[in-house]
Design a protein around this motif. Structure first.
Motif, PDB file in Angstrom:
ATOM      1  N   ASP A  10      28.613  41.897  39.789  1.00 40.83           N
ATOM      2  CA  ASP A  10      29.729  41.332  39.027  1.00 40.83           C
ATOM      3  C   ASP A  10      31.013  41.414  39.834  1.00 40.83           C
ATOM      4  OD1 ASP A  10      27.712  41.485  37.105  1.00 40.83           O
ATOM      5  OD2 ASP A  10      29.109  41.902  35.483  1.00 40.83           O
ATOM      6  N   HIS A  11      31.785  40.324  39.799  1.00 39.47           N
ATOM      7  CA  HIS A  11      33.074  40.317  40.483  1.00 39.47           C
ATOM      8  C   HIS A  11      33.975  39.267  39.848  1.00 39.47           C
ATOM      9  CE1 HIS A  11      35.991  40.849  43.671  1.00 39.47           C
ATOM     10  NE2 HIS A  11      35.956  39.547  43.966  1.00 39.47           N
ATOM     11  N   GLU A  12      35.107  39.704  39.328  1.00 37.11           N
ATOM     12  CA  GLU A  12      36.144  38.822  38.775  1.00 37.11           C
ATOM     13  C   GLU A  12      35.573  37.818  37.772  1.00 37.11           C
ATOM     14  OE1 GLU A  12      38.166  37.118  42.114  1.00 37.11           O
ATOM     15  OE2 GLU A  12      39.295  38.956  42.548  1.00 37.11           O
ATOM     16  N   GLY A  13      34.790  38.314  36.844  1.00 34.60           N
ATOM     17  CA  GLY A  13      34.282  37.468  35.763  1.00 34.60           C
ATOM     18  C   GLY A  13      33.034  36.687  36.095  1.00 34.60           C
ATOM     19  N   VAL A  14      32.511  36.838  37.313  1.00 36.39           N
ATOM     20  CA  VAL A  14      31.292  36.130  37.731  1.00 36.39           C
ATOM     21  C   VAL A  14      30.157  37.140  37.911  1.00 36.39           C
ATOM     22  CG1 VAL A  14      30.224  34.662  39.469  1.00 36.39           C
ATOM     23  CG2 VAL A  14      32.664  34.376  38.918  1.00 36.39           C
ATOM     24  N   ALA A  15      29.047  36.914  37.218  1.00 35.11           N
ATOM     25  CA  ALA A  15      27.853  37.734  37.386  1.00 35.11           C
ATOM     26  C   ALA A  15      26.869  36.960  38.254  1.00 35.11           C
ATOM     27  CB  ALA A  15      27.223  38.063  36.039  1.00 35.11           C
ATOM     28  N   THR A  16      26.528  37.518  39.408  1.00 30.13           N
ATOM     29  CA  THR A  16      25.559  36.899  40.301  1.00 30.13           C
ATOM     30  C   THR A  16      24.218  37.591  40.128  1.00 30.13           C
ATOM     31  OG1 THR A  16      27.268  36.302  41.906  1.00 30.13           O
ATOM     32  CG2 THR A  16      24.981  36.351  42.688  1.00 30.13           C
ATOM     33  N   LEU A  17      23.214  36.824  39.720  1.00 29.55           N
ATOM     34  CA  LEU A  17      21.865  37.345  39.531  1.00 29.55           C
ATOM     35  C   LEU A  17      20.987  36.828  40.666  1.00 29.55           C
ATOM     36  CD1 LEU A  17      21.371  36.807  35.679  1.00 29.55           C
ATOM     37  CD2 LEU A  17      22.241  38.829  36.872  1.00 29.55           C
ATOM     38  N   GLU A  39      18.332  40.291  31.097  1.00 30.99           N
ATOM     39  CA  GLU A  39      19.661  40.384  31.703  1.00 30.99           C
ATOM     40  C   GLU A  39      20.594  39.302  31.165  1.00 30.99           C
ATOM     41  OE1 GLU A  39      22.323  42.565  33.598  1.00 30.99           O
ATOM     42  OE2 GLU A  39      20.192  43.052  33.426  1.00 30.99           O
ATOM     43  N   LEU A  40      20.072  38.111  30.910  1.00 30.26           N
ATOM     44  CA  LEU A  40      20.884  37.055  30.303  1.00 30.26           C
ATOM     45  C   LEU A  40      21.318  37.456  28.899  1.00 30.26           C
ATOM     46  CD1 LEU A  40      18.953  33.875  31.502  1.00 30.26           C
ATOM     47  CD2 LEU A  40      21.141  34.731  32.353  1.00 30.26           C
ATOM     48  N   ASP A  41      20.463  38.139  28.176  1.00 30.00           N
ATOM     49  CA  ASP A  41      20.844  38.645  26.854  1.00 30.00           C
ATOM     50  C   ASP A  41      22.002  39.630  26.966  1.00 30.00           C
ATOM     51  OD1 ASP A  41      19.014  37.157  25.423  1.00 30.00           O
ATOM     52  OD2 ASP A  41      17.542  38.775  25.235  1.00 30.00           O
ATOM     53  N   ARG A  42      21.941  40.503  27.963  1.00 33.23           N
ATOM     54  CA  ARG A  42      23.032  41.465  28.153  1.00 33.23           C
ATOM     55  C   ARG A  42      24.330  40.747  28.525  1.00 33.23           C
ATOM     56  NH1 ARG A  42      18.738  45.096  29.566  1.00 33.23           N
ATOM     57  NH2 ARG A  42      18.362  44.115  31.584  1.00 33.23           N
ATOM     58  N   ILE A  43      24.227  39.750  29.363  1.00 31.24           N
ATOM     59  CA  ILE A  43      25.411  38.995  29.776  1.00 31.24           C
ATOM     60  C   ILE A  43      26.027  38.255  28.592  1.00 31.24           C
ATOM     61  CG2 ILE A  43      26.115  36.949  31.102  1.00 31.24           C
ATOM     62  CD1 ILE A  43      24.293  37.970  33.351  1.00 31.24           C
ATOM     63  N   ALA A  44      25.187  37.758  27.696  1.00 31.51           N
ATOM     64  CA  ALA A  44      25.692  37.034  26.521  1.00 31.51           C
ATOM     65  C   ALA A  44      26.626  37.905  25.696  1.00 31.51           C
ATOM     66  CB  ALA A  44      24.522  36.548  25.670  1.00 31.51           C
ATOM     67  N   ASP A  45      26.397  39.201  25.708  1.00 32.61           N
ATOM     68  CA  ASP A  45      27.218  40.130  24.924  1.00 32.61           C
ATOM     69  C   ASP A  45      28.322  40.788  25.749  1.00 32.61           C
ATOM     70  OD1 ASP A  45      25.686  39.712  22.607  1.00 32.61           O
ATOM     71  OD2 ASP A  45      24.210  41.219  23.231  1.00 32.61           O
ATOM     72  N   ASP A  46      28.398  40.442  27.019  1.00 30.18           N
ATOM     73  CA  ASP A  46      29.380  41.044  27.920  1.00 30.18           C
ATOM     74  C   ASP A  46      30.587  40.122  28.040  1.00 30.18           C
ATOM     75  OD1 ASP A  46      30.852  42.146  29.976  1.00 30.18           O
ATOM     76  OD2 ASP A  46      29.131  42.539  31.274  1.00 30.18           O
ATOM     77  N   ALA A 193      33.376  29.605  44.909  1.00 28.15           N
ATOM     78  CA  ALA A 193      34.629  28.920  44.579  1.00 28.15           C
ATOM     79  C   ALA A 193      34.509  28.204  43.234  1.00 28.15           C
ATOM     80  CB  ALA A 193      34.988  27.931  45.682  1.00 28.15           C
ATOM     81  N   MET A 194      33.361  27.549  43.000  1.00 30.93           N
ATOM     82  CA  MET A 194      33.134  26.883  41.721  1.00 30.93           C
ATOM     83  C   MET A 194      33.078  27.899  40.584  1.00 30.93           C
ATOM     84  SD  MET A 194      29.847  24.589  40.499  1.00 30.93           S
ATOM     85  CE  MET A 194      30.306  23.057  41.328  1.00 30.93           C
ATOM     86  N   ALA A 195      32.362  28.993  40.815  1.00 32.70           N
ATOM     87  CA  ALA A 195      32.230  30.017  39.774  1.00 32.70           C
ATOM     88  C   ALA A 195      33.576  30.659  39.464  1.00 32.70           C
ATOM     89  CB  ALA A 195      31.227  31.071  40.222  1.00 32.70           C
TER      90      ALA A 195
END
Length: 259
Positions: A10-17, A39-46, A193-195
């Motif tokens: 995770d960095h500045e609001g972007v989660a890289t899986l 992990e997507l479920d966890r991200i949905a609540d983060d 950059a897009m993310a």
């Protein structure tokens, strides 16, 4: 999350899986699909995450289902579990409240191509290749077809499905499977950059927009306009819309509350 199957940064609001089965071209074993879904479920609540980048380790993005694993099991119940798990995973990518970007290098084939088609956005290295090659081994890519037929025009989807041939990244961009292709050296920077640009937006607004996009696509024109008009009314009433409009009028940077 199993570190041996999936890595998260995770960095500045972007989660890289990062899919982490490089020895198997990140093929989607049942365990990897379950780990990614969890992990997507966890991200949905983060609420700190506003964009997801999905990438592969090693030489390629994802080579689809783990055929060695599937052949070894050889039972109907296992096949049913595998394909149902895959279908739920792809739907989770679509239903995730924030955008998902597929970062593609090497090959993205079968369910790997399906994962690219399911993502909201995709950027590929110009050396990447795509295919739905199941027809070549007597196993038509029927579940990948669901995502593929919604991402590209019918004749392009049928060409991929019926021939099973690999297509280039530039061709994938032409038919709309990916947004664009860049050199391998520029891939990571272009995706980040897009993310980063997406992550600078209001998470609540992103959620509203993504959900509405997929919902309105399934509706007749007049119903789509009725639905989206209601969505915009609701959107106008959230805190971030009021903040964003005020910031625009007064020429300042908005301070999102993400609600």
């Amino acid at each position: 999350m199993s570190q041996s199957l999936l890595e998260r940064y995770d960095h500045e609001g972007v989660a890289t899986l990062t899919l982490s089965r490089p020895e198997a071209y990140n093929s989607l074993s049942l365990e990897l699909m379950q780990a990614l879904h969890a992990e997507l479920d966890r991200i949905a609540d983060d609420l700190s995450v506003r964009c997801v980048v999905l990438r592969g380790s090693g030489k390629g993005f994802c080579a689809g289902h783990d055929l060695k694993q599937m052949l070894g099991e050889g039972e109907e119940a296992y096949y049913r579990c595998t394909f149902e798990t895959c279908s739920r995973l792809m739907q989770r990518v679509v239903s995730l409240p924030i955008p998902v970007i597929a970062q593609v290098h090497g090959v993205a084939t079968a369910a790997g191509c399906q994962l690219v088609a399911s993502a909201d956005l995709a950027v590929a290295a110009d050396t990447a290749r795509f295919a739905t090659p199941g027809v070549n081994i007597g196993l038509f890519c029927s579940t990948p077809m669901v995502a593929l037929s919604r991402a590209v025009q019918p004749k392009h989807a049928m060409e991929l499905l019926l021939t099973g041939e690999l297509v280039s990244a530039s061709r994938a961009a032409e038919i709309g499977l990916v947004n664009y292709c860049v050199s391998e050296s520029e891939l990571d920077g272009s995706v980040q950059a897009m993310a980063k640009k997406i992550a600078s937006k209001s998470r609540k607004t992103l959620q509203i927009g993504k959900q509405a996009f997929y919902r309105q696509k399934e509706l007749p024109l007049s119903e789509a306009y009725d639905y989206c008009s209601e969505v915009m009314v609701g959107n106008m009433l959230i805190d971030d819309a009021q903040e964003g409009i005020d910031a625009f009028i007064h020429k300042r940077k908005p301070e999102w509350r993400h609600n």
